[in-house]
Design a protein around this motif. Structure first.
Motif, PDB file in Angstrom:
ATOM      1  N   PRO A  24       0.683  -1.301  -0.417  1.00 46.03           N
ATOM      2  CA  PRO A  24       0.697  -0.364  -0.134  1.00 46.03           C
ATOM      3  C   PRO A  24       0.794   0.812  -0.780  1.00 46.03           C
ATOM      4  O   PRO A  24       0.791   2.643  -0.702  1.00 46.03           O
ATOM      5  N   SER A  25       1.918   1.805   0.313  1.00 48.12           N
ATOM      6  CA  SER A  25       2.524   2.626   0.855  1.00 48.12           C
ATOM      7  C   SER A  25       3.438   2.586  -0.350  1.00 48.12           C
ATOM      8  O   SER A  25       3.282   3.277  -1.006  1.00 48.12           O
ATOM      9  N   GLN A  26       3.662   1.773  -0.674  1.00 49.09           N
ATOM     10  CA  GLN A  26       4.164   1.491  -2.531  1.00 49.09           C
ATOM     11  C   GLN A  26       3.281   2.757  -3.256  1.00 49.09           C
ATOM     12  O   GLN A  26       3.327   2.821  -4.469  1.00 49.09           O
ATOM     13  N   LEU A  27       1.956   2.033  -3.932  1.00 51.13           N
ATOM     14  CA  LEU A  27       0.548   2.441  -3.858  1.00 51.13           C
ATOM     15  C   LEU A  27       0.625   3.768  -3.866  1.00 51.13           C
ATOM     16  O   LEU A  27       0.885   4.369  -5.082  1.00 51.13           O
ATOM     17  N   LEU A  28       0.709   4.284  -2.524  1.00 51.38           N
ATOM     18  CA  LEU A  28       0.598   5.548  -2.468  1.00 51.38           C
ATOM     19  C   LEU A  28       1.602   6.030  -2.917  1.00 51.38           C
ATOM     20  O   LEU A  28       1.018   7.598  -3.994  1.00 51.38           O
ATOM     21  N   ALA A  29       2.426   5.837  -2.404  1.00 49.40           N
ATOM     22  CA  ALA A  29       3.741   5.947  -3.260  1.00 49.40           C
ATOM     23  C   ALA A  29       3.735   6.775  -4.739  1.00 49.40           C
ATOM     24  O   ALA A  29       4.334   8.075  -4.936  1.00 49.40           O
ATOM     25  N   GLY A  30       3.886   5.621  -5.432  1.00 45.03           N
ATOM     26  CA  GLY A  30       4.063   6.082  -6.770  1.00 45.03           C
ATOM     27  C   GLY A  30       2.762   6.765  -7.722  1.00 45.03           C
ATOM     28  O   GLY A  30       2.647   7.646  -8.802  1.00 45.03           O
TER      29      GLY A  30
END
Length: 222
Positions: free
Chosen positions: A31-37
């Protein structure tokens, strides 16, 4: 540019929650990677949008005036009735970057907590209206750029970007105020981004009920 771009960010989060597409996405990425992207992608879109606006205005003025680069810049300054010193551009860029991450985090939190596109904009008003507060005091900022109201608004992270941009363009802002304002804005942006990551991670799969205020600490703790 900030509000429009981050509005798209909030809209994409809510739409993916409604269609359950986000459940498929986070099966392959964190989820953190998705938000950062999402935040980085929307940031590039915002910069591209800003570049297109400036380029379109430049071309329109050049076609209308038929002049050189210097004449076009002079015409733009005359139209805007102001002159922007080149030495303040780095500060303006820093304010844009920090403000983008601040509002991206806030819009991401709203998107993760909202269950529909009707709810999202309603909750976003909580911080978008205060952010536009300097526009209501624009005459005060122009007449007294170093006054009490202008100084106070410069240290509030939500109002600092617009206020300091106006002050830097028309007056000599004390260096310590500029540094303190940027540090406060950067620290607040970092805190909001951390909160957005925590809320996004635990709330994005939940749907059907808006969490109550007393539930937010539990969401942040995970």
């Amino acid at each position: 540019s900030l509000f429009v771009t981050n509005g798209y960010l909030m809209q994409s989060v809510i739409e993916e929650k409604e269609t359950r597409l986000i459940e498929i996405l986070i099966s392959t990425v964190r989820p953190s990677q998705l938000l950062a992207g999402k935040i980085l992608a929307m940031g590039l879109v915002g910069l591209l949008q800003l570049a297109v606006w400036v380029g379109a205005i430049y071309v329109a003025v050049q076609v209308a005036s038929g002049g050189s680069v210097g004449q076009v810049v002079g015409a733009l300054a005359t139209i805007a009735n102001l002159q922007i010193p080149l030495n303040i551009l780095p500060a303006l860029l820093l304010y844009f970057i920090f403000a983008y991450f601040l509002f991206a985090g806030l819009f991401a939190i709203v998107g993760a907590l909202s269950n529909s596109m009707r709810e999202g904009p309603q909750y976003a008003v909580i911080f978008t209206l205060p952010a536009a507060l300097p526009l209501y005091f624009i005459s005060v900022l122009a007449s007294a750029p170093d006054g009490t109201i202008a100084t106070v608004l410069s240290f509030i992270p939500l109002t600092a970007p617009i206020t300091m941009a106006a002050r830097l363009a028309i007056s000599q802002v004390p260096f310590w105020q500029l540094v303190a304002s940027l540090l406060l804005l950067a620290a607040t942006a970092a805190l909001v981004m951390w909160l957005a990551g925590r809320v996004f991670r635990v709330q994005v799969l939940l749907a059907g009920q808006m969490p109550k205020l007393r539930d937010l600490p539990k969401l942040i703790k995970g």
